[in-house]
Design an enzyme around this catalytic site. Sequence first.
Site, PDB file in Angstrom:
ATOM      1  N   ASP A 196       0.844  -1.201   0.000  1.00 18.89           N
ATOM      2  CA  ASP A 196       0.000   0.000   0.000  1.00 18.89           C
ATOM      3  C   ASP A 196       0.877   1.247   0.000  1.00 18.89           C
ATOM      4  OD1 ASP A 196      -2.212  -1.555  -0.161  1.00 18.89           O
ATOM      5  OD2 ASP A 196      -3.072  -0.983   1.780  1.00 18.89           O
ATOM      6  N   TYR A 199      -1.927   5.164  -2.322  1.00 18.29           N
ATOM      7  CA  TYR A 199      -3.362   5.386  -2.101  1.00 18.29           C
ATOM      8  C   TYR A 199      -3.964   6.315  -3.164  1.00 18.29           C
ATOM      9  CZ  TYR A 199      -3.128   2.810   2.239  1.00 18.29           C
ATOM     10  OH  TYR A 199      -2.957   1.814   3.157  1.00 18.29           O
ATOM     11  N   ASN A 233      -3.342  -4.234  -1.476  1.00 13.78           N
ATOM     12  CA  ASN A 233      -4.601  -4.094  -2.227  1.00 13.78           C
ATOM     13  C   ASN A 233      -4.695  -2.741  -2.929  1.00 13.78           C
ATOM     14  OD1 ASN A 233      -4.786  -3.396   0.638  1.00 13.78           O
ATOM     15  ND2 ASN A 233      -6.860  -2.693   0.154  1.00 13.78           N
ATOM     16  N   HIS A 319       1.133  -8.547   2.634  1.00 13.10           N
ATOM     17  CA  HIS A 319       0.345  -7.358   2.951  1.00 13.10           C
ATOM     18  C   HIS A 319      -0.731  -7.635   4.006  1.00 13.10           C
ATOM     19  CE1 HIS A 319      -1.205  -3.395   2.620  1.00 13.10           C
ATOM     20  NE2 HIS A 319      -2.412  -3.832   2.321  1.00 13.10           N
ATOM     21  N   HIS A 329     -10.339  -5.232   8.920  1.00 14.82           N
ATOM     22  CA  HIS A 329      -9.757  -6.304   8.094  1.00 14.82           C
ATOM     23  C   HIS A 329      -9.636  -7.638   8.832  1.00 14.82           C
ATOM     24  CE1 HIS A 329      -9.074  -3.531   4.924  1.00 14.82           C
ATOM     25  NE2 HIS A 329      -8.084  -2.897   5.478  1.00 14.82           N
ATOM     26  N   VAL A 357      -3.659  -3.398   8.059  1.00 11.18           N
ATOM     27  CA  VAL A 357      -4.430  -2.876   9.188  1.00 11.18           C
ATOM     28  C   VAL A 357      -3.707  -1.635   9.708  1.00 11.18           C
ATOM     29  CG1 VAL A 357      -5.358  -3.381  11.470  1.00 11.18           C
ATOM     30  CG2 VAL A 357      -5.182  -5.198   9.749  1.00 11.18           C
ATOM     31  N   HIS A 358      -4.419  -0.517   9.781  1.00 12.54           N
ATOM     32  CA  HIS A 358      -3.760   0.752  10.063  1.00 12.54           C
ATOM     33  C   HIS A 358      -3.600   0.974  11.553  1.00 12.54           C
ATOM     34  CE1 HIS A 358      -5.449   1.894   5.879  1.00 12.54           C
ATOM     35  NE2 HIS A 358      -4.433   1.073   5.815  1.00 12.54           N
TER      36      HIS A 358
HETATM   37 FE   LIG Z   1      -4.187  -2.620   2.538  1.00  6.94          FE
END
Ligand SMILES: [Fe+2]
Length: 465
Positions: A196, A199, A233, A319, A329, A357-358
């Site tokens: 990622d 964005y 993703n 990822h 997620h 996962v942020h």
């Molecule tokens: Fe992601």
Amino acid sequence: MGMLRWGAHLLLLLLLLAAATWTCAGAGAGVTSEYRRKLEATVDMPLDADVFRVPPGYNAPQQVHITLGDQTGTAMTVSWVTANELGSNTVRYGSSPEKLDRAAEGSHTRYDYFNYTSGFIHHCTLTGLTHATKYYYAMGFDHTVRTFSFTTPPKPAPDAPFKFGLIGDLGQTFDSNSTLAHYEANGGDAVLFVGDLSYADNYPLHDNNRWDTWARFVERSVAYQPWIWTAGNHELDYAPELGETVPFKPFTHRYPTPYRAAGSTEPFWYSVKIASAHVIVLASYSAYGKYTPQWTWLQEELATRVDRKLTPWLIVLMHSPWYNSNNYHYMEGETMRVQFERWLVDAKVDVVLAGHVHSYERSRRFANIEYNIVNGKATPAANVDAPVYITIGDGGNIEGIANNFTVPQPAYSAFREASFGHATLEIKNRTHAHYAWHRNHDGAKAVADAVWLTNRYWMPTNDDV
Ligand SMILES: [Fe+2]
Ligand SMILES: *[C@@H]1O[C@H](CO)[C@@H](O)[C@H](O)[C@H]1NC(C)=O
Ligand SMILES: *[C@@H]1O[C@H](CO)[C@@H](O)[C@H](O)[C@H]1NC(C)=O
Ligand SMILES: *[C@@H]1O[C@H](CO)[C@@H](O)[C@H](O)[C@H]1NC(C)=O
Ligand SMILES: *[C@@H]1O[C@H](CO)[C@@H](O)[C@H](O)[C@H]1NC(C)=O
């Protein structure tokens, strides 16, 4: 006397409480950090931000980045974009900026995405490099020349020290900028990037200009040291509603990986050997079921190409995490875990790094490999052969923080916190590596979570408490 008896009771109560707390800690309860950053909105830096500035000069090379050009770093692939015209594909390089006595000829590519047309994207692999050596390189001949430098990693050897930066889900917000600044201040030699990147797909039409701004933003680090790429993703850019049906189109045009050198047939899964580490990159968004190319490659890789005597540290990047106790997620990595977890435990992988996962989480050494549909053994169990799982998707992108952990904290989860940051993995020798996570709010040097890891092949001790 009444008072005295009351005092004795209180003391007993305190002792009992202390004992209870002690027992609890002894049973290995994980930590859900209560630290809360102020939950400010994460906004992308505006197009006129200083970090997005186009370098001066006609057709100046921009978005310069490097990654390994072979498995060990005796080749380095340099990529850059020219916006006005094709310009030169040549990179000159050498041991001092005045003595760029070698030259390599690259190639270029372009792509269209809906109504966006990319600049000229150049890729050039410098070969015949010596390990642990500083090189200067320049490109942009004919018009504006820019010069950079990098140091090749040490030759693979069991006790070769090396410091990796670990960054994921970076994006291009003000928080992303502080993550990068803190990583730079902590001074790693290469980045393991767990996917990622830009964005750009959060913008209407997946505005690919945001791929360009991202690459200008991170140039200050990735032009000077290799970043090892994992596809996330947000690299898919699959948008049939826009007529864009080829997955990973911007990513593959912009970010080459040394997959052929690793015996792989696709850029999304491959491996590199850096100093004392063997790093395997897996693809969460490419097929991994039995008999697929990725499955076949990984089986071969673990069976025949991993050599713990040469590269003791076995690190796997992906990822989508397999162990994630955040509701965000939740369980998305489950299918891949079911497919590959036993292999990684059998191979005694040291660390698995994921993003997606942020927020931040570190696991104990746990495995969930006994379940066979009918025996009911579906609970992860402590396993000294298992990797430590680290979710480091906290780079600070536009989608904000993932601030909703599952309750209670599962036994496998050692530490979790919803803050942005980055980590470093500092390998000292074949037995010891120091891992540290830095939350952005504390500046670069403060460590919010750290652990000494012992190598699963050379010193498989209980290191996860
Ligand atoms: Fe992601
Ligand atoms: C990004 O961070 C760098 C390094 O700290 C700083 O020089 C620059 O001004 C920052 N840019 C923005 C837009 O915050
Ligand atoms: C692409 O289409 C969008 C929406 O119609 C428009 O706003 C944008 O200016 C177009 N870009 C180019 C490069 O034509
Ligand atoms: C946290 O996630 C759970 C499970 O998805 C959901 O039921 C709950 O509403 C979420 N809480 C918040 C505050 O978003
Ligand atoms: C490996 O590194 C660790 C941590 O720095 C150190 O304690 C240990 O003595 C080193 N081992 C050897 C054999 O030098």
